[in-house]
Design a protein around this motif. Structure first.
Motif, PDB file in Angstrom:
ATOM      1  N   GLY A  16       0.815  -1.208   0.000  1.00 36.40           N
ATOM      2  CA  GLY A  16       0.000   0.000   0.000  1.00 36.40           C
ATOM      3  C   GLY A  16       0.850   1.259   0.000  1.00 36.40           C
ATOM      4  O   GLY A  16       0.535   2.241  -0.672  1.00 36.40           O
ATOM      5  N   LYS A  17       1.969   1.233   0.745  1.00 35.41           N
ATOM      6  CA  LYS A  17       2.873   2.387   0.791  1.00 35.41           C
ATOM      7  C   LYS A  17       3.414   2.705  -0.595  1.00 35.41           C
ATOM      8  O   LYS A  17       3.457   3.862  -1.003  1.00 35.41           O
ATOM      9  N   LYS A  18       3.812   1.662  -1.324  1.00 33.19           N
ATOM     10  CA  LYS A  18       4.367   1.875  -2.667  1.00 33.19           C
ATOM     11  C   LYS A  18       3.326   2.472  -3.602  1.00 33.19           C
ATOM     12  O   LYS A  18       3.615   3.361  -4.386  1.00 33.19           O
ATOM     13  N   VAL A  19       2.104   1.974  -3.533  1.00 33.80           N
ATOM     14  CA  VAL A  19       1.041   2.454  -4.418  1.00 33.80           C
ATOM     15  C   VAL A  19       0.713   3.915  -4.123  1.00 33.80           C
ATOM     16  O   VAL A  19       0.538   4.727  -5.027  1.00 33.80           O
ATOM     17  N   ILE A  20       0.676   4.265  -2.855  1.00 33.04           N
ATOM     18  CA  ILE A  20       0.190   5.579  -2.454  1.00 33.04           C
ATOM     19  C   ILE A  20       1.292   6.644  -2.413  1.00 33.04           C
ATOM     20  O   ILE A  20       1.024   7.817  -2.621  1.00 33.04           O
ATOM     21  N   LEU A  21       2.546   6.251  -2.212  1.00 32.13           N
ATOM     22  CA  LEU A  21       3.630   7.219  -2.050  1.00 32.13           C
ATOM     23  C   LEU A  21       3.700   8.226  -3.187  1.00 32.13           C
ATOM     24  O   LEU A  21       3.709   9.434  -2.965  1.00 32.13           O
ATOM     25  N   VAL A  22       3.728   7.747  -4.419  1.00 35.35           N
ATOM     26  CA  VAL A  22       3.846   8.642  -5.575  1.00 35.35           C
ATOM     27  C   VAL A  22       2.648   9.590  -5.641  1.00 35.35           C
ATOM     28  O   VAL A  22       2.799  10.787  -5.896  1.00 35.35           O
ATOM     29  N   GLU A  23       1.474   9.068  -5.388  1.00 33.54           N
ATOM     30  CA  GLU A  23       0.257   9.881  -5.458  1.00 33.54           C
ATOM     31  C   GLU A  23       0.250  10.971  -4.393  1.00 33.54           C
ATOM     32  O   GLU A  23      -0.109  12.115  -4.659  1.00 33.54           O
ATOM     33  N   VAL A  24       0.666  10.622  -3.173  1.00 26.34           N
ATOM     34  CA  VAL A  24       0.682  11.606  -2.091  1.00 26.34           C
ATOM     35  C   VAL A  24       1.717  12.685  -2.377  1.00 26.34           C
ATOM     36  O   VAL A  24       1.452  13.877  -2.187  1.00 26.34           O
ATOM     37  N   GLU A  25       2.906  12.296  -2.872  1.00 21.79           N
ATOM     38  CA  GLU A  25       3.921  13.286  -3.233  1.00 21.79           C
ATOM     39  C   GLU A  25       3.373  14.262  -4.271  1.00 21.79           C
ATOM     40  O   GLU A  25       3.547  15.472  -4.154  1.00 21.79           O
ATOM     41  N   GLN A  26       2.718  13.734  -5.290  1.00 23.56           N
ATOM     42  CA  GLN A  26       2.163  14.576  -6.350  1.00 23.56           C
ATOM     43  C   GLN A  26       1.072  15.489  -5.809  1.00 23.56           C
ATOM     44  O   GLN A  26       0.998  16.667  -6.169  1.00 23.56           O
ATOM     45  N   ASN A  27       0.242  14.967  -4.916  1.00 20.50           N
ATOM     46  CA  ASN A  27      -0.845  15.749  -4.334  1.00 20.50           C
ATOM     47  C   ASN A  27      -0.289  16.919  -3.516  1.00 20.50           C
ATOM     48  O   ASN A  27      -0.773  18.044  -3.617  1.00 20.50           O
ATOM     49  N   ILE A  28       0.749  16.672  -2.716  1.00 25.70           N
ATOM     50  CA  ILE A  28       1.352  17.739  -1.913  1.00 25.70           C
ATOM     51  C   ILE A  28       1.937  18.808  -2.830  1.00 25.70           C
ATOM     52  O   ILE A  28       1.731  20.003  -2.627  1.00 25.70           O
TER      53      ILE A  28
END
Length: 194
Positions: free
Chosen positions: A173-185
């Motif tokens: 889950g961390k791998k899937v979400i990490l890129v998305e959260v970085e982009q969102n920030i």
């Protein structure tokens, strides 16, 4: 919002340096350097953010890979310092102040849900650089006009994600979400200012 804080930076820059040229003129006895002026601006912005309790910004709900991210918060917006040397470019009727600041220890958190499973997600960003260029123009009879003309967010560094609720699959889950959260920030920092 973050945009309001940087709009207040423009207003404060007008207050702190009614005429930047007069404040930083090399032939003045008590003149400020571009670094001094930038540091004063950032102190006032930090103070304003803290006094208004606006160190927290709501993040929009988001869905990625079938996972709903809700109740997002971004905190640490007052953790800012100038890096590098500020540059002042003086022209006949306008001036440009360019500087880089770093936001440190920014934290983003979300609640996540997918089907019948839910949990919490938190992300810590060690630092992100932001380059800012402020223009001050003189208008005859109307005074000075100050605007932010460039606001560029650099890459997020030292990013760590903590995910709870998937048991042994937390790492996936961390791998899937990490890129998305970085982009969102990054998007939040960019769009709330413009």
């Amino acid at each position: 919002s973050l945009g309001e804080h940087f709009s207040s930076l423009v207003n404060l820059s007008s207050q702190v340096a009614t005429n930047i040229g007069d404040k930083v003129a090399p032939n003045r006895k008590n003149s400020l350097t571009p670094d001094d002026l930038t540091d004063i601006l950032l102190v006032k912005i930090r103070k304003s953010i803290r006094e208004r309790n606006n160190d927290k910004l709501a993040l929009p709900d988001h869905t990625v890979g079938g996972i709903s991210l809700t109740n997002g918060k971004l905190v640490g917006l007052s953790n800012m310092v100038r890096t590098e040397t500020a540059v002042l470019d003086k022209r006949t009727d306008k001036m440009y102040l360019t500087f880089t600041m770093v936001l440190t220890n920014i934290e983003a958190s979300y609640c996540w849900e997918r089907k019948q499973i839910s949990g919490e997600l938190s992300t810590c960003v060690g630092k992100v650089s932001i380059k800012i260029k402020i223009k001050q123009e003189k208008y005859k009879g109307k005074g000075d006009c100050t605007d932010i003309i460039d606001f560029s967010v650099g890459s997020l560094e030292d990013v760590a994600v903590d995910l709870q609720g998937l048991g042994v699959l937390n790492w996936l889950g961390k791998k899937v979400i990490l890129v998305e959260v970085e982009q969102n920030i990054t998007n939040i920092l960019m769009t709330t200012v413009k």
